[in-house]
Design a protein around this motif. Sequence first.
Motif, PDB file in Angstrom:
ATOM      1  N   GLN A  46       2.487   1.687  -3.300  1.00 33.10           N
ATOM      2  CA  GLN A  46       1.552   2.163  -4.328  1.00 33.10           C
ATOM      3  C   GLN A  46       1.334   3.671  -4.218  1.00 33.10           C
ATOM      4  O   GLN A  46       1.286   4.370  -5.232  1.00 33.10           O
ATOM      5  N   ASN A  52       0.825  -1.210   0.000  1.00 31.01           N
ATOM      6  CA  ASN A  52       0.000   0.000   0.000  1.00 31.01           C
ATOM      7  C   ASN A  52       0.859   1.261   0.000  1.00 31.01           C
ATOM      8  O   ASN A  52       0.616   2.196  -0.764  1.00 31.01           O
ATOM      9  N   LYS A  60       2.220   6.357  -7.066  1.00 33.78           N
ATOM     10  CA  LYS A  60       1.257   7.305  -7.624  1.00 33.78           C
ATOM     11  C   LYS A  60       1.853   8.707  -7.618  1.00 33.78           C
ATOM     12  O   LYS A  60       1.793   9.439  -8.615  1.00 33.78           O
ATOM     13  N   ALA A  75       1.434   1.513 -11.208  1.00 29.85           N
ATOM     14  CA  ALA A  75       1.789   0.254 -10.536  1.00 29.85           C
ATOM     15  C   ALA A  75       0.603  -0.705 -10.515  1.00 29.85           C
ATOM     16  O   ALA A  75      -0.505  -0.312 -10.169  1.00 29.85           O
ATOM     17  N   VAL A  96      -0.610  -4.632  -9.068  1.00 27.15           N
ATOM     18  CA  VAL A  96      -0.223  -5.629  -8.068  1.00 27.15           C
ATOM     19  C   VAL A  96      -0.727  -7.004  -8.486  1.00 27.15           C
ATOM     20  O   VAL A  96      -1.884  -7.157  -8.882  1.00 27.15           O
TER      21      VAL A  96
END
Lengths: 518, 311, 304
Positions: free
Chosen positions: C45, C42, C49, C55, C57
């Motif tokens: 990510q 998390n 961003k 990205a 997953v």
Amino acid sequence: MTSTSFLALGGLVKHFGATKALDSADLALSAGSVHALVGENGAGKSTLIKTLSGLYQPDAGTIRLDGADIAIDGPRAAEALGFRFIHQELNLVPHFDAVGNAWIGRHHPRRGPFIDRRAMRAKVAEVAARIAPDLPLDRPAARLTPGQRQMAEIVRALMEPCRLVVMDEPTSSLSEGEAERLHAIVRQLSAEGCAVLFISHRLDEVLDLCDSYTVLRNGRTVGFGAVADTSRAGLVAMMSGAGSGNAATPHPPAAPSTSPDGRGEKPVLATDLAFGPGDSRFTFQARPGEIVGLYGLVGSGRSSLLKTIWGATPGRGLIAINGQVPRQGPAGRIKAGVAYVPEDRRREGLANSLSIERNLSLAHLSDFRAFASLPVPARSKIRQFAKATGARLRLVAAGPDRSPATLSGGNQQKLLFGRWLGRPIRVLLVDEPTRGVDVGAKTEIHGEMRRIAADGAAILMATSDIEELLTLSTRVLVLHAGRLVAELDGPSLTRAAVVAAAFGHAPDEQWLPSERSA
Amino acid sequence: MILLRRYGTLLALALIVLVFTIASPNAFGSMSNLVNITQQMALLAIVAIGATLVMVLGEFDLSVSAVVSWAGIAAAALFAAGIAVPIVMIVVLVSAVAMGAISGFLVARYKVPSFIATLAFGTVIGGLTFWVSNGATLFSGIPAGFRDLGRGTLAGVPVPTLWLIGVAVVFWLLLDQTEFGRRLYAIGGNREAACLVGLPVRRDMVVAFALCAALAGLAGLLLTARLGSAHPTGGGGYLLQAYAAVFLGMTAFREGEPSVPGTLVGAAIIAVVSNGLTILGVPSFLQDLLTGAIILAAVLVRNFGRDEAAA
Amino acid sequence: MRAGILGLALAGLMASTAGAFAADVAVLTPYQSSVATNQMINVFQDKAKAAGWNATVVDTRGDMGQLASRIEDVVAAKVAAIVLVSVDPTQIQDQVNAAAAAGIPVVTIDGAKAPGVVLNVTSDNFELGTKLSDFLFGKLGGKGNIVKFFYSAHPGVHQRELALDEALKKYPDIKVVADHYVVVPGPVDDARKTTENWLKSQGDQIDAVWAAWDEPAIGAQLAVEADKPDSKIIIAGIDGNPQAVELIKACSHIKGTVSQDFDAMAGLAAEGLTEILAGKTPAKAEVYAPAKLITPETLGVTCP
């Protein structure tokens, strides 16, 4: 028997528990003959065939082949002797075509390690060309018509030279045209020197096709000879035992006391169903207090008729209970006061994982609620009901919490009746009330049925036991090949009349169903 | 419509490939990726072909994933003990065959429902695997020579793909072209009839389960060779996917019967969907969702077709 | 009809993923359902961003064969970079090599050094294990019985177990009276059940629970709280899992966790990847995120 016979069964005896399925049965076959094996339901025909195919070993008696005593200890042995069997339930692999089915259990032709499909097909095509040139060889059995499946079975039987083909009711599921085809094949087999043992309930067929016959009754051979020397009436007499001094049939019980002629009250059950082949219909009415017997040979449609009335199989037409059309399915019937005792108590009747008392309460659980508004059954109420019902039926059980599987057949059968006793029964449908039940329980069950009828219910009872039929019924309906062919009561209700009608033999006008408007 | 029903699953595979190729001509549609998909589906397809044998009998073998894990761990453990590659492979495959034979025997002889027998026995195998591996991933001492059995290329074709081709051809011949295969279909189609004509039903069932386990064992060996490591639950993912492939395959050909070509199509669909969606950058939960939906759709279309045929 | 359904579904998916021209970064893991891994993903990510990367997953739920295939896929898709989370790259060495050969940089978080891996950001698992063992043994005064929860399949977690073995040599009076290989997924419940059984069979002998990471520690806490709330059993784990920290704050039986700073690890990985994508080589191939011990004292709580 005749000296030309190649196969002779003599004095065969076979017990199953206390019942004697075969009691000195004889059968002699000559090469290339078409031999009919006839008899009522339960006369021992199936047992005799299974003995011949090695599935059963006889308790006594001899099997002589070409003059030598032999024992047949399994299906493979029967096959090796050149015996072929076409069973009533066909044994094809549904997604195999005729070629694949014909080769199951045989050594396939090979190329190297692999099966040679072309040779397989060629061999089957050769056999098929002889007897059934129009059989589609490349279609899976599941998509063949019943007649074609029968042909595929016969092709399979004839893949190797054979001496005897046994056909058990081969035409019962065939159309008229398909049956004709089969007859032609049977004649051809016979001309080629292969004997055919032909089991059929269709006496016309037997008289037309076979050259000799054997009649079984109660597991015993009661007649044999050339078909040319007998007649339909003669066969019927032998099967029913009417000619052998056994003519004194049990008297049909008196009509119910509630109404002297049985017609004073309104019918409680009335049907007008599309049932049977073509546009034939099943139309009849029953009044309170009547026990109506339903007789017919295996495959005549007794059970499916009862299931249709019960609503378990969908049917077209009208059913009225007490003058009203019940709602769909068994639930609607139960609501209208109908009860049903199925034929196969193990598969259709009892839940062996539940206790006896739970089985008894199953059909109308809502009557046992602890509180009227909550669907929670009260154990005490169930137990009370089980106790009362058990006493009424004289149920012999170790305890109400045991599994029905611990009971004898007779007591299991009583359970099936008992589960309906808690509420008023208007119509009781019974399929084989006492099959496989000992004599004592049988009497008790008969008593119970009479009591239910006396309480104002109409009973429609299908049975293949002709004694039972004649003992209980005030009126008998006879089905033949799905069609209602006779309605017998009063003086017309005799053993001979029932058997003759069941075999489709109706020389006398009085046996035709009387036309009554509903 | 008949054509769609008959070959719908095959058409679906073609369509999926087409859509992915249009969406991603350079990555998905590249020759190297398409060749690589055959390698990715190889192990799954080998396990699924084993499952097909058992499904032909109308039975299940739920122990396949346990056998895959077992074979990988057993091989790695034996390599760690310094045993030569051919011996390791033989020992592992023989152990897998024995496991399958035991399952088959329980089912054929003692009439234990295959679902239960193989679930229970698979758990036993899982325990054995953890015991041998101590729960750890084993990756020391695996010889390069062995690893080359599961990776690299031969004449431009990935080695796992070659294994798959070999297995598929052999088992297609076995099921479709030999008496043994015909007997399996006959037993699965009508067991009573098979008994009545005296087929060796028990023996054939044991052999089918043993072959199924042998293929699972082979897949386990190849997995260890491909990864260079053996994980005690390494085969866990194969169970559901293998049966999904068989079920998809049953909708592909014939009268809805399991078959080797059908299973190959099923495995290919599963592999292509995973590969294509990953290349397109779709999150993995969506991949599961879509794979499940495809299987449901295929089975629904088949049953839909059946009703129509019956009417 | 079947084809139609599929076509629609695929078209929909493609529409949802089209229009991404930023650098594609593929994040792959076999253990996304694990709390720590999830947290790292998390945070990564978010950083991605912010950096303008795209990205995606992929989680293979513990399946290494699948993971290998999915790496091959993203290599075929020519992504800009591959990030492997919570996995030892040597277990999928061929695929990592293929990525390297295709010129795709591979970064691992919570992984290990391996050929083809440009950067590994991790905690020193051996050090974590040592810290945990020393803390626990100190609390027991160098004497007592412990039970251990371990998971040898994960190389990092296995290192902690090795550190425990090492520490046990220094403390001869500490005995391991029982151990359990934790079942993943579902480690909390598995540890809870196991602990319940231990408490029933030998509850009086257990002085402490050594958990290779926090989830089994939480499971052990649940069992102790239910069955022996008044006992003096001390539980400790590794990871600094937020739930474990809460439990420490609440004066439960969990008295310590050695925190890996997952946020820092994900952040360091993102920073490293920025450099790599800019064409630079990271100064060090392996970066350790700092580890710290969290106890009631460090949280400023006084427990009775």
